[in-house]
Design an enzyme around this catalytic site. Structure first.
Site, PDB file in Angstrom:
ATOM      1  N   ARG A  72       0.802  -1.223   0.000  1.00  0.00           N
ATOM      2  CA  ARG A  72       0.000   0.000   0.000  1.00  0.00           C
ATOM      3  C   ARG A  72       0.835   1.275   0.000  1.00  0.00           C
ATOM      4  O   ARG A  72       0.339   2.332  -0.376  1.00  0.00           O
ATOM      5  CB  ARG A  72      -1.019  -0.056   1.131  1.00  0.00           C
ATOM      6  CG  ARG A  72      -2.074  -1.151   0.836  1.00  0.00           C
ATOM      7  CD  ARG A  72      -3.100  -1.315   1.920  1.00  0.00           C
ATOM      8  NE  ARG A  72      -2.577  -1.793   3.179  1.00  0.00           N
ATOM      9  CZ  ARG A  72      -2.442  -3.070   3.509  1.00  0.00           C
ATOM     10  NH1 ARG A  72      -2.778  -4.019   2.674  1.00  0.00           N
ATOM     11  NH2 ARG A  72      -1.971  -3.407   4.686  1.00  0.00           N
ATOM     12  N   GLU A 109       4.438  -9.713  14.731  1.00  0.00           N
ATOM     13  CA  GLU A 109       3.821 -10.262  15.938  1.00  0.00           C
ATOM     14  C   GLU A 109       3.616 -11.763  15.812  1.00  0.00           C
ATOM     15  O   GLU A 109       3.559 -12.480  16.792  1.00  0.00           O
ATOM     16  CB  GLU A 109       2.476  -9.579  16.193  1.00  0.00           C
ATOM     17  CG  GLU A 109       2.623  -8.118  16.589  1.00  0.00           C
ATOM     18  CD  GLU A 109       1.280  -7.456  16.816  1.00  0.00           C
ATOM     19  OE1 GLU A 109       0.459  -8.025  17.543  1.00  0.00           O
ATOM     20  OE2 GLU A 109       1.069  -6.373  16.255  1.00  0.00           O
TER      21      GLU A 109
END
Length: 191
Positions: A72, A109
């Site tokens: 993006r 994560e």
């Protein structure tokens, strides 16, 4: 720093940008409030406001490179680069660039990932901004910084359209400024 804290408080452009971002609950997995910027791209005025705010910020900073983080960051970076007279460098996921590349691994994560760029894409001492759509932990931006700095570039600032109110990853940015346009929408509805 958030744009509203940097002279743009109450700017209707920021409200238009925020309103144009769709929140998709539980995507791509349960518990995630996905900030979908594709709806921002469909609103030509809000999209133009986004580019204009970044261009206004960077046009007089002698930036020679805008580096966009896949995928993006590619939507905003080229327009900003053209407007300020800089080149655009795509920072890609592994295996998507032909030819010789250099890479930087980083922690997520939920695992590991890597960014790559072409060898020779950036020259020593070139002034760079890094653009992405959203910053959460700062891991991706930190990897992008390390990749560019390993080639002698000077990362001036990281910029994102959306950032968490207390950007958890700012400490990962090695003291470099972070410029964010808006806070995520829909978090209160989910929590």
């Amino acid at each position: 720093m958030f744009a509203a804290e940097n002279g743009l408080k109450g700017d209707p452009r920021l409200e238009a940008i925020s309103a144009a971002i769709r929140v998709v609950p539980n995507f791509p997995k349960k518990g995630i409030m996905f900030q979908d910027i594709t709806t921002l791209l469909l609103d030509h005025k809000a999209f133009k406001h986004t580019i204009d705010i970044f261009v206004d910020r960077y046009k007089d900073m002698q930036i020679s490179v805008v580096a966009g983080v896949e995928a993006r960051g590619f939507l905003f970076g080229p327009s900003i680069a053209l407007a300020i007279g800089a080149k655009f460098i795509p920072l890609r996921k592994p295996g998507k660039l032909p030819g010789k590349v250099i890479s930087e691994s980083y922690e997520l994560e939920y695992g590991h990932d890597r960014l790559e760029m072409h060898v020779g894409a950036v020259e020593p001492r070139e002034r760079v901004i890094i653009i992405d759509d959203l910053v959460a932990t700062g891991g991706t931006l930190s990897a992008a910084m390390s990749l560019l700095e390993s080639q002698g570039a000077e990362v001036v600032e990281c910029a994102c359209v959306i950032g968490l109110p207390e950007v958890k990853g700012q400490h990962k940015l090695k003291g470099k400024p972070l410029y964010v346009l808006v806070e995520p929408s829909g978090l209160d509805e989910f929590c």
